[in-house]
Design a protein around this motif. Structure first.
Motif, PDB file in Angstrom:
ATOM      1  N   SER A  99       1.200  -0.984   0.018  1.00 45.28           N
ATOM      2  CA  SER A  99      -0.045   0.055  -0.228  1.00 45.28           C
ATOM      3  C   SER A  99       0.881   0.997   0.074  1.00 45.28           C
ATOM      4  O   SER A  99       1.763   1.346   0.078  1.00 45.28           O
ATOM      5  N   LEU A 100       0.161   2.949  -0.090  1.00 43.15           N
ATOM      6  CA  LEU A 100       0.833   3.810  -0.295  1.00 43.15           C
ATOM      7  C   LEU A 100       1.153   3.760   1.029  1.00 43.15           C
ATOM      8  O   LEU A 100       2.592   4.471   1.311  1.00 43.15           O
ATOM      9  N   LEU A 101       1.009   3.952   2.076  1.00 48.44           N
ATOM     10  CA  LEU A 101       1.300   3.548   3.678  1.00 48.44           C
ATOM     11  C   LEU A 101       2.626   3.654   3.815  1.00 48.44           C
ATOM     12  O   LEU A 101       3.107   3.783   4.575  1.00 48.44           O
ATOM     13  N   ARG A 102       1.892   1.766   3.539  1.00 49.27           N
ATOM     14  CA  ARG A 102       3.311   1.401   4.150  1.00 49.27           C
ATOM     15  C   ARG A 102       4.826   1.243   2.917  1.00 49.27           C
ATOM     16  O   ARG A 102       5.605   1.698   3.922  1.00 49.27           O
ATOM     17  N   GLY A 103       4.240   1.894   1.639  1.00 46.42           N
ATOM     18  CA  GLY A 103       5.306   2.483   1.608  1.00 46.42           C
ATOM     19  C   GLY A 103       6.736   3.495   1.550  1.00 46.42           C
ATOM     20  O   GLY A 103       7.005   4.028   1.422  1.00 46.42           O
ATOM     21  N   ILE A 104       5.532   4.455   1.815  1.00 45.77           N
ATOM     22  CA  ILE A 104       5.898   6.022   2.539  1.00 45.77           C
ATOM     23  C   ILE A 104       7.028   5.802   4.344  1.00 45.77           C
ATOM     24  O   ILE A 104       8.038   5.969   3.955  1.00 45.77           O
ATOM     25  N   ILE A 105       6.544   4.341   4.781  1.00 46.94           N
ATOM     26  CA  ILE A 105       7.088   3.724   5.898  1.00 46.94           C
ATOM     27  C   ILE A 105       8.355   3.679   5.063  1.00 46.94           C
ATOM     28  O   ILE A 105       9.875   3.281   5.977  1.00 46.94           O
ATOM     29  N   TYR A 106       8.419   2.567   4.401  1.00 50.41           N
ATOM     30  CA  TYR A 106       9.483   1.771   3.405  1.00 50.41           C
ATOM     31  C   TYR A 106      10.275   2.673   3.147  1.00 50.41           C
ATOM     32  O   TYR A 106      11.434   2.707   4.302  1.00 50.41           O
ATOM     33  N   TRP A 107       9.729   4.107   2.358  1.00 51.08           N
ATOM     34  CA  TRP A 107      11.182   4.907   2.212  1.00 51.08           C
ATOM     35  C   TRP A 107      11.631   5.646   3.320  1.00 51.08           C
ATOM     36  O   TRP A 107      12.277   5.812   2.988  1.00 51.08           O
ATOM     37  N   THR A 108      10.608   6.240   3.813  1.00 45.58           N
ATOM     38  CA  THR A 108      11.020   6.739   5.258  1.00 45.58           C
ATOM     39  C   THR A 108      12.513   5.937   5.604  1.00 45.58           C
ATOM     40  O   THR A 108      13.895   6.469   6.232  1.00 45.58           O
ATOM     41  N   ALA A 109      12.028   4.665   6.046  1.00 45.39           N
ATOM     42  CA  ALA A 109      13.317   3.840   6.449  1.00 45.39           C
ATOM     43  C   ALA A 109      14.649   3.881   6.260  1.00 45.39           C
ATOM     44  O   ALA A 109      15.829   3.219   6.381  1.00 45.39           O
TER      45      ALA A 109
END
Length: 251
Positions: A99-109
């Motif tokens: 999902s987009l929101l989980r992808g944002i978490i991944y990008w940040t990490a």
């Protein structure tokens, strides 16, 4: 169609324990990968007194990145999928596999992991510079842009074929090896031209710590476009109707 499977996700996903664990796994995996890859380049510069890139240095970089990525993907595979790369995460998002929101978490990490790795390298080497990716003499930005697109296409296509495709079967067990190999092979091709990033996080950490942003957009735009094309091509032509969408809880 891949685009139909895109999911935004729920706001509570940002605090869900599984998502946070996955983000932590991406942070650690990216830190390990960048520390090994960037560290190998710093070690080469120290041994050669900041000499020019040689065939031996290129092989060293390919091996360090290939081995490092193999380990990073392996240790994160069962927790986060072992993306270790914003371009891989973007490709997985376009295919409806995250999902987009989980992808944002991944990008940040991933970006944090790369930055912390470079800060640790700078400290532990006594203040040596973390070299940002740069174009070689005679290589234009559009040359490098196309190079990054093609190399990242190969990387994300390999990820889809060996790790994401629901029909992968036993290939899933060798996915980290295949992914590490394609990165090492691409470095042997593109390393002498633009450094062969294929990974915005790998480019971001050294650029931030050394505060060197020359042509930095190439190392974002090229990998994201190449990874996106690979995801759409593989999902459309080879997964198609057999695609397994995200669980409904992720929508």
């Amino acid at each position: 169609m891949p685009i139909r499977n895109i999911a935004v996700g729920h706001p509570h996903e940002a605090t869900h324990p599984d998502a946070l664990k996955a983000g932590l796994a991406e942070f650690i995996s990216t830190l390990i990968f960048v520390f090994a890859g960037e560290g190998s380049g710093m070690a080469f510069n120290k041994l050669t007194d900041n000499g020019s890139t040689t065939p031996a240095g290129l092989i060293q970089a390919a091996l360090a990145h290939g081995f490092g990525l193999f380990v990073a993907v392996s240790i994160g595979a069962n927790i986060s999928g072992g993306h270790v790369n914003p371009a891989v995460t973007f490709g997985a998002f376009l295919g409806g596999n995250i999902s987009l929101l989980r992808g944002i978490i991944y990008w940040t990490a991933q970006l944090l992991g790369s930055t912390v790795a470079c800060l640790l390298l700078k400290f532990s080497t006594g203040g040596l510079t973390t070299s940002a990716f740069a174009l070689s003499s005679g290589v234009g930005v559009w040359n490098a842009f196309v190079m990054e697109i093609v190399m990242t296409f190969g990387l994300v296509y390999t990820v889809y074929a060996t790790a994401i495709d629901p029909k992968k079967g036993s290939l899933g067990t060798i996915a980290p090896i295949a992914i590490g190999f394609i990165v090492g092979a691409n470095i042997l091709v593109g390393g002498a031209f633009d450094g062969a990033s294929m990974n915005p996080a790998v480019s971001f950490g050294p650029a931030l710590v050394s505060w060197s942003w020359d042509d930095h957009w190439v190392y974002w735009a090229g990998p994201l476009i190449g990874g996106g094309i690979a995801a759409l091509v593989y999902d459309f032509f080879f997964i198609g109707s057999t695609h397994e969408p995200l669980p409904t809880t992720d929508y």
